[in-house]
Structures are given as structure tokens and as C-alpha cells.
Design an enzyme around this catalytic site. Structure first.
Site, PDB file in Angstrom:
ATOM      1  CB  ILE A 109     -13.710 -10.773 -13.929  1.00 54.15           C
ATOM      2  CG1 ILE A 109     -14.489  -9.925 -12.921  1.00 54.15           C
ATOM      3  CG2 ILE A 109     -14.392 -10.826 -15.278  1.00 54.15           C
ATOM      4  CD1 ILE A 109     -14.606  -8.447 -13.303  1.00 54.15           C
ATOM      5  CB  CYS A 110     -17.636 -12.726 -12.289  1.00 51.07           C
ATOM      6  SG  CYS A 110     -19.291 -12.964 -11.593  1.00 51.07           S
ATOM      7  CB  ALA A 111     -18.643 -17.424 -12.603  1.00 44.73           C
TER       8      ALA A 111
END
Length: 193
Positions: A109-111
Site C-alpha cells: 500500500i501507498c509507497a
């Protein structure tokens, strides 16, 4: 709340200094509520981890003591510099590649999808990430989407802290089906779609 195990599958969530705590701990919370065994695993050399917002977390295990064969899915939360720390942990990245290549599940998730991209695991796969890491995913030949969560085969990706519940629901659905998610929603007073 008593843990009621509903799945024989087991998930490991990897914690690095500088992680985005909501992205890691939301997964743990919702898997616990759904009855899916989940361990937090520190890559710091100790069980102690400090999030990007200076929140102190004590993990269940250290990566050095982990038997990866016990797990069915590896989860990478984002955050900075947590994502960089995950990507620089060879003990973890070697296993992420092994899991992906053998059809076992990976979620990021995210980066953190950028870690998968740099490892060549998103080539030809539908994926998403935090918008700031879109270029890294595209450079890794991902078929990029701006959906909150993208599932492509054995890889689940998501956009960021604001999609952490949807990300967790996708993991629950992977193991327990849509019924598992629908059972969970009222128990957390889910107000989303």
C-alpha cells in the site's frame, strides 16, 4: 474481543522504522476482527519500531526469527522512510520475490508498491500506489490504475492511508470471500460504499 479464527491462512505485516502506522495496523486490526491470523514483523533487528509520526510499536516477531513457510501472504505498508527501509531489507525482498514467483500472495500500500516495481514484480500487472510513486510503478511496467485497491492475481496494491480499510477488506475478501467482508462491515460501523 476474543479472537475467533475463521481461516487457516496466516499473514505477516512487515514494519520498518518510518512506516505509515495506519497502513500497517489497520490491516492487523481488520484481519484480527475477521479471524485471520496475522503477525507484525519488525525488520529493525529488535521488535521495536518507530513510525513516520514517531509512534512506538512493538512487533510480534523479528524478521531474523521468522519462518516464512508459516505464512501465506506478506504485507508491505508504506510511509517514508519506511518504504525505503523495506526495499533495502534483502531478507525481506528475497522472500517477496519468492512469494510472488511461486504464486503466494503479496500486498503493498501507498509507497510500498514501488518496492514491488523495483523488484520487477509489477511487469504487466494492474497496480496502484500513492500518486507520488506512480512513475516508479509505470517504469516497472505496471498497468497503472487510480482505483483505491487493485487486485491482479496474487498481488494486491492500494493507494494510501485513506484506502487502508479498503485494502484490508481486499485481503479479507481474498481469504473469506465477499461474505467475510460483509460480516466485518457492521462490526466496524463501516460508512463507506
Amino acid at each position: 474481543m476474543t479472537f475467533r479464527q475463521t481461516s487457516d491462512k496466516k499473514v505477516a505485516v512487515f514494519l520498518a522504522n518510518g512506516l505509515e502506522e495506519i497502513e500497517g495496523l489497520t490491516v492487523c486490526d481488520l484481519l484480527y476482527r475477521a479471524g485471520i491470523p496475522c503477525d507484525t514483523v519488525s525488520i529493525t533487528g529488535t521488535k521495536d519500531v518507530t513510525s513516520s509520526h514517531q509512534i512506538h510499536i512493538v512487533a510480534d516477531k523479528r524478521i531474523e526469527d521468522l519462518d516464512f513457510d508459516e505464512y501465506d501472504m506478506l504485507v508491505l505498508p508504506g510511509g517514508m522512510p519506511g518504504t525505503l527501509n523495506l526495499g533495502n531489507c534483502k531478507a525481506l525482498t528475497d522472500k517477496v520475490v519468492e512469494f510472488a514467483q511461486t504464486g503466494k500472495e503479496i500486498a503493498a500500500i501507498c509507497a510500498a508498491p514501488s518496492v514491488l516495481a523495483k523488484l520487477g514484480l509489477l511487469k504487466g500487472k494492474h497496480a496502484t500506489s500513492n500518486p507520488n510513486f506512480k512513475d516508479t510503478c509505470v517504469e516497472g511496467d505496471a498497468i497503472y490504475s487510480e482505483a483505491p485497491v487493485v487486485v491482479d492475481g496474487n498481488i494486491i496494491t492500494s493507494r494510501g492511508m485513506g484506502t487502508a480499510i479498503d485494502f484490508s477488506f481486499a485481503i479479507v475478501e481474498h481469504y473469506l470471500g465477499e461474505t467475510g467482508v460483509e460480516d466485518l462491515k457492521p462490526r466496524i460501523v463501516w460508512q463507506g460504499k
